[in-house]
Every structure is written in C-alpha cells, then in structure tokens.
Design an enzyme around this catalytic site. Structure first.
Site, mmCIF file in Angstrom:
data_model
loop_
_atom_site.group_PDB
_atom_site.id
_atom_site.type_symbol
_atom_site.label_atom_id
_atom_site.label_comp_id
_atom_site.label_asym_id
_atom_site.label_seq_id
_atom_site.Cartn_x
_atom_site.Cartn_y
_atom_site.Cartn_z
ATOM 1 N N GLU A 119 65.076 13.564 53.328
ATOM 2 C CA GLU A 119 64.021 14.469 53.760
ATOM 3 C C GLU A 119 62.302 14.697 53.341
ATOM 4 O OE1 GLU A 119 64.640 15.859 56.772
ATOM 5 O OE2 GLU A 119 66.636 14.643 56.639
ATOM 6 N N ASP A 324 80.303 17.503 43.416
ATOM 7 C CA ASP A 324 80.639 17.511 45.072
ATOM 8 C C ASP A 324 79.351 17.934 46.112
ATOM 9 O OD1 ASP A 324 82.163 17.014 47.335
ATOM 10 O OD2 ASP A 324 83.463 18.403 46.307
ATOM 11 N N HIS A 415 54.958 18.972 56.561
ATOM 12 C CA HIS A 415 55.292 17.940 57.287
ATOM 13 C C HIS A 415 55.651 17.177 58.484
ATOM 14 C CE1 HIS A 415 58.693 20.718 56.564
ATOM 15 N NE2 HIS A 415 59.510 20.197 56.354
#
Lengths: 433, 433, 433, 433
Positions: A119, A324, A415
């Site tokens: 991302e 995990d 972004h």
C-alpha cells in the site's frame, strides 16, 4: 449484513440482466462432473513435487519464475515446516521507517522498522510519525500484561453435572498444570477461567509462552490437559472439544479487548506545540478535535476500542518479521487517546491489549523474515517483549501521522502523489489509510 | 484490557526484580540525545538510495541478500508505487490448496488456491476442506452486495446548524455525485447515510469501485465532495475532516458487519453423511454439536458474528494475491452455520459481509502477486467479484476442515506433525488454527 | 444512529412543511425568559409541601387523586427515603403467574410470581411458561457467581507514574479492604481488577453485598478507599473520580456479560415431546429451528448474548418486588439455548450473568413491594440469592412460552385478543413481546 | 460470564459447606410431586376471581390491602386490558423534577417531570440538572428520526432459493405495504431491509406508528404480510416465523444503536463557566476531564455508545407515564459528549437513537399514568414526539448533574444523606447512580 431493499433490488436486477432465473439456478447448482487432480505431495519439497504442482496450474514460465525464483528454489527446504504444497514465495516489498526511539521496559534505543506492504504511502506515513516521536525524545512503551489461552468446551447432561465437574477440575489444577507443562519447555499455565452456560462448561486456560507467539504451544498443552480430564473426571462429558471457540484466537473479540490476549502494551509521547506545527502543520488543539470526533466515530460505528488504523502498521510489521499475519484480525484493537496538557503540549497514547508476536517460532526463522528481525536487533531468544513494545510505538507513530495529515489536509494529497506515482513526493508529506 | 490484581502484582514483581523503581523510571523517560539519520530517499529507487538505506541498518550481507536478492533487485522499479524507502522484499512461502469447485454468480469452475502463510498446517487444512467440498459437487457462492464508504465529519455550533446543513447537503446529492465521479473512471456514488450526534454531522458516502478494492478511490472522490461543501455550504462548519473514523476502514466494526463494507458473499455446501465420515472421520450430528457450542463460544467471548477462523484463509489469500492484508482486520467477521438436514446431510454455510478484494490496483500488479492471481485465473479487469466468491468458498473449506478436525480429535495432531516436522504427514490429516 | 439520506430528507420535509428554517431556528434557540418556580421541599413530606408541589402542576383534582390517593397519603412517610419531591404514587397493575417450581441451590418449591406490567399478554405468557416447566418437574436453577463493583479512575502524568501507583495500590490491598469494610456491615471486598490505559488507571473493586443489591453500599465503600488513596499514595494523581464509568452500572456492557455483575444465574428444564405438543402445540425440533434462527438473529443484530425477551419478565418482577428497575438495562443480557436430546426431549436453558436484586434495601421495604416479596416468600434477610434463582426460572418460562407461540403461530393471536380486549381469551394462549 | 477459578472454588466451597454433593444433586433434580393450583381466571376481573387468586398466595390481609387498596379495587376494570391474573397494583413513589425548559421541534416550554422510582437521590439529581439547564435558557431537543420494526425470518433450502424469494418479495413491496396498512389506522410501512445469511432470509419491516409506541401494531401488520407471503410466494420456505429476533425488541443491540429504533432524539445545552461554578461547584474543564475518562471507561467496558446513566431517568419517566418499562433495556444507549467551547463554556449533548415512547396505547391510559402525562401536558394524540424530546432533555439533565457531582465530590455524599435519611438534605446536593 442487511441491505436496503433498493440496493437489493438493483443488485438483483444487474444479476438478472444477462441471464434468467433458470440459468442462474443452473449456474449455482452443485456439479458432479469429474474433478481435476488434488494437489500432490504434502509438506515434502523436491524438484519433482514442485514440478508436479506447477503442472497443475500453469505453463506460464514467467509466472512460475516470479514465485519460484532462484533464491527461493535454493532455500526451499527452509519452508518445509511452515507450509504445505509449496510452490514458491510471494514477494512483498519492504520499506524502512524510522528511526523510532523507544524508551521501554524491554525495548531501548532507536529502531529502523522494516515494514512489508503493497500500500503506497504507508511506510512514508509511519516513518514520518516515528521521526516525530523520536524528535520529542521517543515514546515510553510498556508491556503491561501477557498470556495466551486455549478454551476446551465440555457438554454435560445438566448444570448439576457441570457443578460437580468444576469442583473436581479446580481441585486438580496443580495436576493439570503439571500435564500441560510437561509438553513444553517454555509454556507456563498461569490462570484458569471457568464459564458455565447451562449444561456446558468452557475452561479457559491461560499460558505464558516465552518468546514464541505460542498458539501451537498452548494447543498441545491443552490437549494434554484434556487427555487427563477424559481419563480421570468423575463425571463424564457427553462430548468435549479441545477448543470451543472461547479463546478469541484469530478474531477481534470483546473478551480479548477487555482482558488480554498475547501481550498488552501501551506507548505514549509528549509533543510540544512547536514540534506539532513544524512536522504536522497543525496544533495540539486541532488534533484533539480530530481525536474526539474520531473516537466517537469509532463508538458510532461499533468498533472494539477506539483507534484509527492500527492494522496498517501491525500487518506490515507482522509480515516483515514472520509473525502470523492472520492475528492482525485480533491485534488491531485498542485505545488511542490525545489530550492537550496544561502546558499546551500534545499528550498521545495508544494501548493495545492483544499483540501476538514472537521472536522465535512460526515464520520468524525464515530467511527474509529473520533478516528483518535482525534489522530491528530483535531476532531470537529474549526479544519478544521488546518486539511487542516496538509494535505499540509503531502504532503510536501511525496514529500521530495520519491524524496530523487529516488535520492539515494532507491526507488525500499523499495518496494522490504516492499511489499514482507523481513526481516530487517527499517522505514528510505522506500518510495512509 | 483489565488484569486481575494478582497478575498485575506478579508482573510488576518480575519487572522490579532486576532493577528498582528509579532505574525503571529513568529507562522509561524521554531522551533527547542525538538521533541516528532519517531513512533517506522516499519512493525513489536507485542503487545509490538502496545502498544508503542498507548502510543504516546492517553490514550483514547475508541478511541483505535475503531481502534484496537478484530477482528483487531486477524488479525493483515494480515496487516504486507500492512502497517507500524500499530495501527489498520479504518472501512468504506459497502453498497450493484445492481444487475448490465454486458454483458462483461470478466464479465458476475448479480453482487451485495459492495461499501465502508461514503457519504450518494451514494450507493442508484448507486444501482438505476444498477437496471435500469439491467431491460434493462444489459450493454455491454468491456475491450479495457491494459498497465501500468514506465518512467525512463536520463540527457545527449547534444541532440546529446540523439540521440546516443536512437539508442543504441532501438537496445537493446529485451535484456531490457529479463531483465525486469526476475523480474516477470506475467509482460510483451509490448511497449516503447521515449521522447527527449533537452538533456533529457524519456523512457516510458509499461507492462501488469497479474491480479495485477502492479505498484510495473513495478517498479522492470524497475529498472532492468536501471541497464542494467547503465552498458552497450555507452553514459553515467550525472544522471538518475528510474521514472521521466512521467508515470502518481497517477494523472490525458492528457497522460493517451489520451493513456491508466491500463485498458481502455467502457460500454453502451440502455434504452427505458418507462423505463426512470418509473425509472428516465424524458425523454431521457431531459437527453440529461443535457448531452449536462454538457459536455460543463466539457469543460468550463477544465476537462480531460467529465463526471459527476466517482470518487464516483470508490473510493467506489476500497476501498471495496482492490485496491489502491490513484489511483482514475488517474482513474476518461473519457467520458460519452448520445444520443437519431432514435427509441427514450436513448443510454448511458461511456469510462474510466485509470482503475487501480487487483484481486490479494495490498490490495486484506486482510480479509474484500477479502470478498468483493468474493461477486462479482472476487477474485483471472483471474478476474482483469472482475473487470475492472464491474467498467465501475458501472460508467455508476452512471451517469444514477445522471443525472436522476438532470433532475427530485430529486438530492438535496435525499441528504436532506438521509444525514440528515429523515424518509421514499427509495432506489429509492436517488442520490449523 | 445513522439514517438513509431518503429518510433524512423526508423527515426534514415534514418538519419544514408548516414552518420555515428561521421559524425552526427560533423555536430551537435558548430562551432566557423568566422560569416558573423550582419544585420545593426536597425529601421532606408534609401536607403543606405536597400541597405546594401540586399547586405547581395542576388543579385537576381527579388527576391528583389518582396519584395521591388515600392509602398513599396515609403511607407517605414510607416513601421519604426512596424519593424526593414526592407527589404520590403511580399504580402498576400486578398479575400473578405460576406456579413455577424451582429446584435451586437457594430457591426451593413452587412460586406464584407477582409481575407488575402494563403490557397485555405478558403475565399470561409467563404464567403459561411457568406452568409448563412445573409440569415437567420444575427447573433447576443455580446461582453461579456474585459480585458488584465500583471503578474509580485516576489520571496521572505518565504511564510510568501509573506503574508506580499500581505497585503501591496492590501492596495496600489489605488496608483498602479494611477501609472499605469499615463502612458496611454486609459488604465484602472480594477482588480488584486493574486497567491501565496510557496515563490513566481504573481500579475495579468488586464486592459481595449480602442481601442488598448493593450499588450504594459499594459507592460508600469505594469512597472510603479513595479517601485513603488520596491521603497516602506516594504518587499523586492529577485528578480522580470515585466512579469512572467502568463498573457497568445501569447499562448493558460486554464487561458485565463476559464477567459477572450482581448475580450470575442459570436455569434449565427438560421437557418431553408430549408436553411440548400438549402445552405449546409444536415439537422440540421446531423449537430448536426457532432457537437457531433467532440466536443468529441476535448475532446479526449485534446483541450482547442471545436471547428473546428477558427484559419483559425481569422488568415486571423487579418492579413488583422493589428492585431498581433501571437495572433492567444491564440485567437483560444472557444466553438462551434449546437443544433436542438424544431421547427426543427439549433441553432448554438460560444463563444471565447480571441479575441485580436484593431482598432488603432499595424499594424492597415499601408497602406494596414488600407484599409482593411476601407472596414469593422472599422478603427480608437471607433471600436475595433465592430471588435471583427465581429470576432465572422466570426468564426460562418466558423464553419457552414465547418461542412456543412463535412456533405454533399463536404469537400475534395472543396480542390481538388480550391487548384489544376480545372475549374468550384463556391464559394458555397468551404470549408477549 | 466467566469466573476466575479462585472465585469459582470459593463459591463452590460455600455451597458445599452445609451439604454434600449428593444432597445438592437431590435438591437440584426435577420433582414430580403434585403441583399447587394454576392461577385462575385470565384477563377477567371480578371480586370472585380476585378472591380466588389471593387465596392462593396469602392470608395476610395487610399485604393484600397494600396491593388491593380501595382505589385499586374501584378502578380494577381499568387494568383489564393491560394485565392478566390481576391481584392489585404496586405503588411506586413519584417525585417531581424541574422545571426543565425544552426548546424542541415538538416540545416547547417548561416541564415539571414526574419520575417514578424507589432509588433515593434520583429525583433530586435530575431535578438539579433540569433547573441548571433551564437557567441557561433550556436545552435544544430534536427528534431526528423515527421507526419501529418487525423482522420475520424465512428458512429456505439454499441461498439460490433465497435469491429467488428476495426478487419476488421486493417486487411485491407495494402489495405488502397495502396488507400491512390494512391492519392499522396509524402504522405506515416506511422501509424494508433484507438480510440473507446462507439459506435464511430475514425481512426487517420498518414502520412509523403514530403516537403509539407501536410494538403490537407492527406485529399485527407483519403477521398480515407473512400471511400474504405464505399464500403467494413462488418459492416456499421450509418454515418461517413472524419475528426472528432481528428487530432488536427489548434488548440493547448494535443494530438499534447504529440505525434507529423507536425515536432518535438529541438534546444539547450551553452553560457558562459561572453557572457551572454556581450550581455544580466545578469547572467546564474538569467536567470535560470526567467526560473523557468516563467515555473511555464506557469503551473499555464494552458498552453500546458512551454515557453515564440514561437508564435511571428513562426508567423513572417511562414508569410514571405508562410506557413499557422493559424497553429501558433497549432505550438506555446513546452518546453523551461534553466539550469546552472557544469561549470557555460547557457544551453538553446527548443523543439517544432508541427511545420507545407513546402518548396513547399501552399503559398510557391507566389512571395514575395518565395523570402523570397530564402533569407533563403530553397526554393523548399528537404528543409522542414531544415526549421523546423531553426524554432527551431529561437524560441531558441527569448527565450534567451526576458528572457535576462526581467532579465536585458530591456524588457519594448525596447518597449518604438521602438514602440513609439524614437531616438537612437539600435538593441541590443530590445525585444518583
């Protein structure tokens, strides 16, 4: 999971545009035609099994090369105890954030944080927050509690039988502990909580698990407890299960949030108004405005705790360091709080009751994951607690950076620039959600 | 996040064993000594910036080689729009599960599922479940709803002003839609929900986002809406934020569970008692015993929805296919239901209202991730909806396999064998949690 | 609390139909015109103060007579310690349900239950359920746990100070207990849970409270603890509050549901298929169908626990027996479970972790409330635990009756007949929601 | 509902102190000895049935007189449609609070509030808060949304059948509306939400219900819808229920909190620092300190929304005015927010999305309840919306008063004085929890 009838109608209309109900029904019905072969070979890795597996899925050598590159092939045996039906590795880019100064009970010093993500803007945003904290002298980070549980469930005929069982089981606690701890060098049974619901009993065994995250360790220990119970209990359950879904494993739960699961950590920092202005282009007061509105936004949307986006940082660090990553589902809960102090500074803290990390076991020994732990200086025995404190510091960095961006209007700009590959982007502008 | 006073005491005792309170306080205090350098370079990738970043963290060439291998170096430019401060890639082993037959609205056929994980037994367990479903003719899987939201928040002086603002904003809906949709080719504004809390207004804009997961798309569209509001609103907010934490982004929330976020999908299968006996070594009745006890276990632990371990499968598939793995925090909620039918079969279904996947954008175009999507046949335009249906089928496979293992007593055996590298393990025995 | 934009629009349209925005704004603005007099007199009751209060509100002697009837006037002094600004009593009709046979740890025998309600069909429905249970030999009911808490909160400067405070406070536990128990004859401090959130500490003191419900008792005891802390703590909080909203008082909370608040009770019964057919006109299997769908209905609507309508029975019994009826907000959570046994019977149980009842204190000594407790045989010292078990039995009766009615189609019929006053209604048909 | 093993052990020890396990088991077992008579007579009231009922429970004429006083006996027929097996009335003391100035959309003016409670200090505390608000010009109170739902559930064979059913049902919406509205003069079907969970469909029908609270109204309307569906649906459910526990009736639910149930109302007030000092003996800043810590206390205990004690005021007003007091279980959720404004004032607001009140129907027509509504000036047609706004104002008064008391240290003092009957207590000091 409800839908407004207008949404439902228009969704159904779209579905039925190109086919009628009979065609749809046929498409959705089970089909007993012959199946393609099962994936062969289990946990074993060899050139031949690799070849057979790849034959099943593609002849595209380029795709295969992208998963089964030379290094992966050379290191294939490393993966044998971490995956079955191995066909290669997926590569997740790692960016470096920091430095993040952590003044912890276990973590001490300046950390460069390897974050694995796809991302855009995430690493830049966390890095900005980390540097901001560090400029203020670092965050205080403390491990406040520890424990991982397994919860077998026992079905009896009546609540009366449940009572008799619980009388016996609590008397046996020392023996249960002995059994449990005989299966593990590092696990310690530290508590037991008991839930009676009608004629069902759930026993929630809580362990400390040394430097491992510990889910498998507690499963084996609890299995040993259950074997003892099955053999010796004076009142026999109709049936029982070694885990009856009361441990909170792999999901956000009020229980893990209200108590603790894994490691509970808190991190805090104190930032002067000057620093907030210089690095985040806003004021402590306005950040508190955001905090208040967003905390209630969390309440109004029914989250566990109130925070912005812990999952972003945790997933990236878990992934880089061989944790995990499914545990992000449970770990990404907690409380962020921002206040303006009497002296006009910004006090910011995060508290996460459900961090699941280890510095040994799981994926922590794999080559690239181990390398990331070594960048942190947190590979191997004796490092899990420091790693948890670093997680808290990282989340604090993320909250400060994103809230700063939302306050100054930089949120979407970052972004736009980073994700779409515009020129001239600098680390300082970035943010993520 | 509370602790029993005994836990708190013994934890504090351990902490104070090797140091006194003054030493502890010093350790935890901010430190204004000089900081090491910031990580240089932003999104840009070049040999020189790579070198400078690595100089910061290690001289261990082996560790560096494990992150920055030849292939990663050769493909470095691919990662430029997905990460900043790039230093290499972390390699996550991929195992192949399946085949999984899916009879969906969008997904049709037999899928081999690439699952990226470092957790032993996970791939084996999901593969077993997938094969079981396929033997029964496959699962029916349906996309039931779609939508991603952003929720700007506006602070006014009074609830009266809020009312005036809402009157105006709802009248402007068509114009807001035009603004929003001018920023994106694929995003459509499909709904607006309004929340007034005292003198605060949150506007929850809901979009469909084509084949992308869409979080960035909706941010930019909403920013455009906010710019319009800022310019034209007849009643001026004291302040506003483009996202006020009411969208549910990156966290489990009652709102996303009760409504929808991303894609809502359901999958179901019908298994004969013979098949359950043959493959899972148990009966439909006993699996329903487990379901009942574990569903209440979920209720008793305060989860959103009731299920076993969706996060395991979702994290592995999200990771393999370049999805935003932080979204596992929100996606891993839903409802699993098992029933015995009048004919003695096992009816099993899962419903997930919050699947966040795309077949374009984010990490889906990276080399190894793209290769995994191609193994599924779900790379590129027009595939996101099928991918969501495959996610539901995968979760169903996981629930069947793990519950089967818990019912037959195979649960911990699989962990023991696979995670600890014992010989003779076969795919069929495995499970995971 | 969000609304679809269409709802919001049409609601606003209705509001603006008869007035414009300016008129609305004027209507909603604060108004500094002179105020009518305050209600005089405080807790004191005399003819003169009663007269003065009534002068404020009405000259309607009929209305006054309905609140301040002869008996109420004669008994007015009884109410002096239970209410301030007394003007009379509201009369809530009481119906008798039962008998309910309870085989409890504390409750033993056949109870006629006085239920105070204004909702038609409620008493009839609970009575039907009670009689059904009794025909089956009664319900087993067990008190499983007890405890009421107060949670003072302390704000420090840093998490480091929090740690030092907690070290000290846990060392002082015996002294805190002494202080607390010096304020009460019946309260015992039985546990302490500690929550650190950043630089805040919440101490959750848990007490047993004898036969009283105990909220006031624990407030006074905790106040005494806080006075000690204020005087002696080596690290001084910036501020503290005797209750920081972590006790769960007067509201449904995950904490009270996951742990316990007040009294945790469970009740169960086993009904033959014959009895289910005869009294509920349905089958155990169909009742389990309902249970399954409604339990998931609860999950899908995000309730704490899963049940049908505990609030109906609890409110009616709390009201009749002088309990604090506001506590229904916290008490009406729990788990109902129905199963078909191997022998084809219906096993039904309820578990409520948050029953707040006393047999002394609060309103239990008022004339009519005391009379209701005496009908139960549960007035005065030594009866609170039995009363809690009766509550559980009552809730079980209500669940059986309403689910029976929903399964046989009698649900709305009962409402139609009883609420609208139709003839020929018999006790057996009724139900309520 | 879990317990620490130490608690469980000591609880069990106490239980077994006076009896052994066999005695306990015998005590808990079902007993098939003869039962006492059922309560006779149903909804009918006559001297003879009253006599027969009282014969069952007591010969204590004093107790009987306390329930069945002369006025109650004279008004007995009034209760016939509100209760079955009538034996008398319980008397709950009513105190008058206020005046409360409300500047609402529907409520306008100064209200004296009749509050029925047995909890000392409650009326005094709310009265203090009401007078404080009034001195500031009153609270603004707005009804923001309305709607009550019923949620029948339908079980099909497959999700495919669900889809076909939903296609049909959404096409029939106008017909369903016609059917529903044929059963009621006041109810309007205003929306439908659809939930598919595997092969189950829940239809959530939302109605407006005029001036009635409306639960029975929507039951009958939905029954009529179900009859139409049963007769006409092209795909036949295996079974269905007119209410499948998805409406949120009588319990706190995330759904009712996130959307609306009944009436959503918000109230706000702005208080100068002077007024806060004069009446509450504290400062706006300190009240915000409390708000912040207590809001997080709510979050940390897992409540729906964040508030202090809405249940106290709501239960007292619902009881006095003949509302269904069981609805307190759902109504007592919402958000309280306190802020210091730029000008140093205290801004305080409450928002409650789930107020269930009517001015007609239910218990509103009973003599004493009607008298209370008349004191408010809110009896009969056209008053329900104003009553909901008054509820919000009342809750705001309660939050201000209790938080003021907690900030100034008066909290427990009021309890001490009022509940224990000490002299010299004045209205102004009081508070409650």
């Amino acid at each position: 999971m409800s839908a407004d009838h207008r949404h439902a109608s228009s969704h159904l209309d779209r579905l039925l545009r190109s086919r009628n109900q009979e065609q749809l029904s046929a498409q959705l019905a089970p089909k007993l035609t012959e199946l393609p072969p099962k994936v062969p070979g289990g946990a074993h890795v060899s050139e031949e099994t690799l070849e057979r597996r790849w034959q099943l899925v593609t002849r595209d050598l380029q795709g295969r090369e992208n998963l089964l590159d030379a290094q992966t092939l050379a290191q294939a045996e490393h993966y044998q105890h971490n995956v079955e039906n191995f066909i290669g590795t997926v590569k997740v880019p790692v960016g470096l954030a920091g430095p993040l100064r952590v003044n912890g009970l276990f973590a001490q010093g300046d950390y460069y944080l390897p974050l694995a993500t796809t991302e855009a803007a995430l690493v830049a945003s966390y890095s900005r927050g980390a540097q901001l904290i560090s400029e203020a002298g670092g965050c205080t980070a403390v491990l406040l509690n520890e424990g991982v549980s397994r919860a077998p469930g026992f079905a009896f005929r009546s609540v009366t039988e449940c009572g008799r069982f619980v009388v016996w089981a609590t008397e046996q606690l020392e023996e249960l502990r002995r059994r449990a701890e005989s299966t593990t060098r590092h696990g310690k049974l530290v508590d037991l909580r008991i839930t009676i619901e009608g004629n069902h009993v759930y026993l929630n065994f809580e362990f400390t698990t040394g430097d491992a995250s510990g889910q498998n360790m507690v499963t084996l220990a609890t299995e040993s407890i259950c074997a003892y119970i099955e053999e010796h209990s004076p009142v026999r359950p109709q049936y029982f299960f070694v885990e009856a879904n009361l441990s909170g494993d792999k999901k956000a739960s009020a229980q893990s949030f209200l108590l603790v699961r894994g490691k509970k950590v808190s991190a805090e920092a104190l930032l002067t108004a000057e620093l907030v202005a210089k690095r985040l282009h806003t004021t402590p007061e306005h950040m508190v405005n955001y905090w208040r509105m967003s905390a209630l936004g969390g309440v109004l949307s029914g989250t566990l705790g109130v925070h912005g986006h812990y999952a972003n940082g945790l997933a990236a660090l878990y992934l880089a360091t061989g944790q995990d990553v499914a545990c992000v589902a449970e770990s990404a809960v907690g409380v962020t709080r921002f206040e303006v102090t009497g002296a006009g500074e910004l006090y910011a803290c995060v508290t996460l009751p459900n961090i699941m990390v280890g510095s040994v076991g799981g994926g922590t020994g794999l080559p690239s994951q181990r390398a990331c732990l070594e960048i942190l200086g947190l590979a191997g025995t004796g490092k899990a607690q420091a790693l948890a404190e670093v997680c808290a510091g990282l989340c604090l960095a993320g909250e400060l950076s994103i809230i700063g961006a939302l306050c100054s209007g930089d949120f979407s700009r970052a972004h736009r620039l980073l994700a779409r590959g515009k020129k001239g982007t600098k680390t300082e502008t970035a943010t993520d959600a």
